[in-house]
Design a protein around this motif. Structure first.
Motif, PDB file in Angstrom:
ATOM      1  N   UNK A   3       7.530   7.267   1.871  1.00  0.00           N
ATOM      2  CA  UNK A   3       6.805   6.574   2.697  1.00  0.00           C
ATOM      3  C   UNK A   3       7.464   5.052   2.936  1.00  0.00           C
ATOM      4  N   UNK A   4       8.250   4.642   1.985  1.00  0.00           N
ATOM      5  CA  UNK A   4       9.023   3.456   2.168  1.00  0.00           C
ATOM      6  C   UNK A   4      10.216   3.783   3.351  1.00  0.00           C
ATOM      7  N   UNK A   5      10.556   4.703   3.424  1.00  0.00           N
ATOM      8  CA  UNK A   5      11.582   5.200   4.358  1.00  0.00           C
ATOM      9  C   UNK A   5      11.052   5.198   5.795  1.00  0.00           C
ATOM     10  N   UNK A   6      10.071   5.900   5.820  1.00  0.00           N
ATOM     11  CA  UNK A   6       9.284   5.925   7.032  1.00  0.00           C
ATOM     12  C   UNK A   6       8.965   4.768   7.613  1.00  0.00           C
ATOM     13  N   UNK A   7       8.351   3.899   6.899  1.00  0.00           N
ATOM     14  CA  UNK A   7       7.928   2.549   7.273  1.00  0.00           C
ATOM     15  C   UNK A   7       9.082   1.530   7.838  1.00  0.00           C
ATOM     16  N   UNK A  39       0.893  -1.108   0.043  1.00  0.00           N
ATOM     17  CA  UNK A  39      -0.001  -0.071  -0.025  1.00  0.00           C
ATOM     18  C   UNK A  39       0.986   1.423  -0.011  1.00  0.00           C
ATOM     19  N   UNK A  40       2.045   1.157  -0.226  1.00  0.00           N
ATOM     20  CA  UNK A  40       2.946   2.323  -0.229  1.00  0.00           C
ATOM     21  C   UNK A  40       2.473   3.266  -1.186  1.00  0.00           C
ATOM     22  N   UNK A  41       2.435   2.781  -2.504  1.00  0.00           N
ATOM     23  CA  UNK A  41       1.671   4.035  -3.195  1.00  0.00           C
ATOM     24  C   UNK A  41       0.561   4.737  -3.141  1.00  0.00           C
ATOM     25  N   UNK A  42      -0.447   3.803  -2.394  1.00  0.00           N
ATOM     26  CA  UNK A  42      -1.586   4.326  -1.850  1.00  0.00           C
ATOM     27  C   UNK A  42      -1.398   5.464  -0.712  1.00  0.00           C
ATOM     28  N   UNK A  43      -0.712   4.990   0.127  1.00  0.00           N
ATOM     29  CA  UNK A  43      -0.412   6.009   1.137  1.00  0.00           C
ATOM     30  C   UNK A  43       0.220   7.315   0.546  1.00  0.00           C
ATOM     31  N   UNK A  99      -2.247   9.606  -1.067  1.00  0.00           N
ATOM     32  CA  UNK A  99      -3.170  10.215   0.069  1.00  0.00           C
ATOM     33  C   UNK A  99      -2.315  11.267   0.964  1.00  0.00           C
ATOM     34  N   UNK A 100      -1.031  11.224   0.806  1.00  0.00           N
ATOM     35  CA  UNK A 100      -0.389  12.210   1.685  1.00  0.00           C
ATOM     36  C   UNK A 100       0.517  13.245   0.750  1.00  0.00           C
ATOM     37  N   UNK A 101       0.226  12.995  -0.400  1.00  0.00           N
ATOM     38  CA  UNK A 101       0.852  13.886  -1.626  1.00  0.00           C
ATOM     39  C   UNK A 101       2.515  13.862  -1.282  1.00  0.00           C
ATOM     40  N   UNK A 102       3.229  12.851  -1.027  1.00  0.00           N
ATOM     41  CA  UNK A 102       4.505  12.477  -0.908  1.00  0.00           C
ATOM     42  C   UNK A 102       5.231  11.564  -1.916  1.00  0.00           C
ATOM     43  N   UNK A 103       6.366  11.336  -1.853  1.00  0.00           N
ATOM     44  CA  UNK A 103       6.913  10.288  -2.855  1.00  0.00           C
ATOM     45  C   UNK A 103       6.777   8.980  -2.249  1.00  0.00           C
TER      46      UNK A 103
END
Length: 44
Positions: A33-37, A18-22, A25-29
């Motif tokens: 999101x992968x780095x944050x996870x 779901x990285x792309x979906x997240x 929704x957050x308007x980020x790359x």
């Protein structure tokens, strides 16, 4: 389930799927999101 059992392998895969979906929704790359996870995973 994600709150009670965040380290379940199925939930780890679901988050990655779901990285792309997240990101959209957050308007980020998606990379951000992968780095944050990954950072969340390392902290625990």
């Amino acid at each position: 389930m994600i709150i009670c059992f965040p380290h379940m392998p199925f939930l780890q895969l679901l988050k990655k799927a779901l990285v792309g979906e997240i990101a959209s929704k957050l308007n980020v790359k998606p990379e951000d999101v992968e780095k944050a996870l990954d950072n969340m995973k390392r902290k625990q």
